[in-house]
Design an enzyme around this catalytic site. Structure first.
Site, short mmCIF file in Angstrom:
data_model
loop_
_atom_site.label_atom_id
_atom_site.label_comp_id
_atom_site.label_asym_id
_atom_site.label_seq_id
_atom_site.Cartn_x
_atom_site.Cartn_y
_atom_site.Cartn_z
N SER A 184 0.90 -1.09 0.03
CA SER A 184 -0.01 -0.06 0.06
C SER A 184 0.79 1.14 0.19
O SER A 184 2.01 1.27 0.49
CB SER A 184 -1.00 0.14 1.20
OG SER A 184 -1.64 1.28 1.59
N TYR A 209 -2.43 -0.15 10.40
CA TYR A 209 -2.46 -0.80 8.90
C TYR A 209 -1.12 -0.70 8.06
O TYR A 209 -0.83 -1.37 7.29
CB TYR A 209 -3.65 -0.04 8.01
CG TYR A 209 -3.90 -0.34 6.48
CD1 TYR A 209 -4.17 -1.40 6.14
CD2 TYR A 209 -3.46 0.69 5.80
CE1 TYR A 209 -4.37 -1.88 4.84
CE2 TYR A 209 -3.48 0.09 4.41
CZ TYR A 209 -4.03 -0.92 3.97
OH TYR A 209 -3.99 -1.27 2.47
#
Length: 280
Positions: A184, A209
């Protein structure tokens, strides 16, 4: 005494945590950094590909593209309720229709779907053995979302760190030729660069995350180093498009405009963000 030593050590630790080393800024594209890296020619023959998380947004588009070009696809997805499961069920329905379109009446010859957790070793070993050889893996299964990861970080560690490690171990055990792993753009954290670069320091993530995605990159390198496993990590930048996740800004904006509801605005409106269309 001991109390003084402990207090002094705590003060040093706090000071150390607040003083971040300067990060290199990239103000122009940096392809020159990779000019000496050998380019691996693409494999253009028929593939049998395991796609994890293929009931989700990006995963369903990947699976559809693979079917469309003639590949065989095996899907594993736990169908979690991070957002409306009916959206995911509809994605799988579209994939089944695509498979039936390719091989009328024999869609199961090119598409197999398993509802299960990639950390379930019994299930995963069965899949790899039943579909052997299974030389290509596209690992997209993950828990997404920055804010929810702050509320339940252990859930994200279980899904993203253990899940990715599990997939790399299966890839090693079953001689997978190449494993693609979804990372990501969140790993860049509070970057001040005008242009993002793979050479940038990404070791200061600002959310659980992002930390789990960075951990996935690091364990990927470890498996490459130890076992020569070919692994490709892709840092997605806010992907959008048809069948997009309902928690993402594009969907929220369009949905609120359609319903005549005021759009929520955060900050003073001066921020910007990179988006990637899903078919790109």
């Amino acid at each position: 005494g001991d109390g003084t030593s402990i207090a002094a050590a705590t003060a040093v630790a706090r000071q150390s945590s607040l003083s971040k080393p300067p990060k290199q800024k990239f103000t122009q594209p940096s392809p020159h950094l990779w000019s000496t890296t050998p380019i691996v020619p693409p494999h253009i023959g028929h593939k049998k590909v395991l796609v994890t998380g293929a009931a989700g947004f990006i995963g369903s588009h990947v699976a559809h593209a693979l079917l469309d070009r003639g590949d065989e696809v095996i899907i594993v997805d736990e169908m979690n309720d991070y957002y409306d499961v009916r959206v995911k069920e509809n994605n799988l329905k579209l994939l089944r229709e695509k498979a039936d379109q390719i091989t009328p009446g024999k869609g199961k010859d090119v598409l197999t779907i398993y509802n299960g957790d990639i950390n379930n070793q019994t299930l995963m070993h069965h899949i790899f053995q039943h579909h052997h050889p299974l030389p290509w893996v596209c690992h997209l299964a993950a828990r997404a979302g920055v804010r929810p990861s702050i509320q339940d970080p252990l859930l994200y560690v279980q899904a993203n760190v253990r899940g990715t490690t599990s997939m790399l171990q299966y890839s090693k055990d079953y001689n997978v030729i190449n494993t693609v792993v979804a990372s990501s753009s969140s790993v860049y954290g509070e970057s001040d660069s005008t242009y993002f670069s793979e050479a940038e320091d990404v070791n200061m993530p600002v959310s659980p995350y992002a930390s789990t995605k960075r951990a996935g990159e690091l364990i990927s390198y470890t498996y490459h180093h130890l076992y020569g496993l070919n692994v490709t990590n892709l840092r997605f930048f806010t992907v959008y498009g048809p069948r997009g996740r309902p928690d993402m800004a594009p969907y929220k904006f369009i949905d609120r405009i359609r319903r005549g509801v005021e759009i929520q605005k955060f900050g003073n409106g001066s921020t910007s963000r990179d988006y990637t269309y899903v078919s790109d």
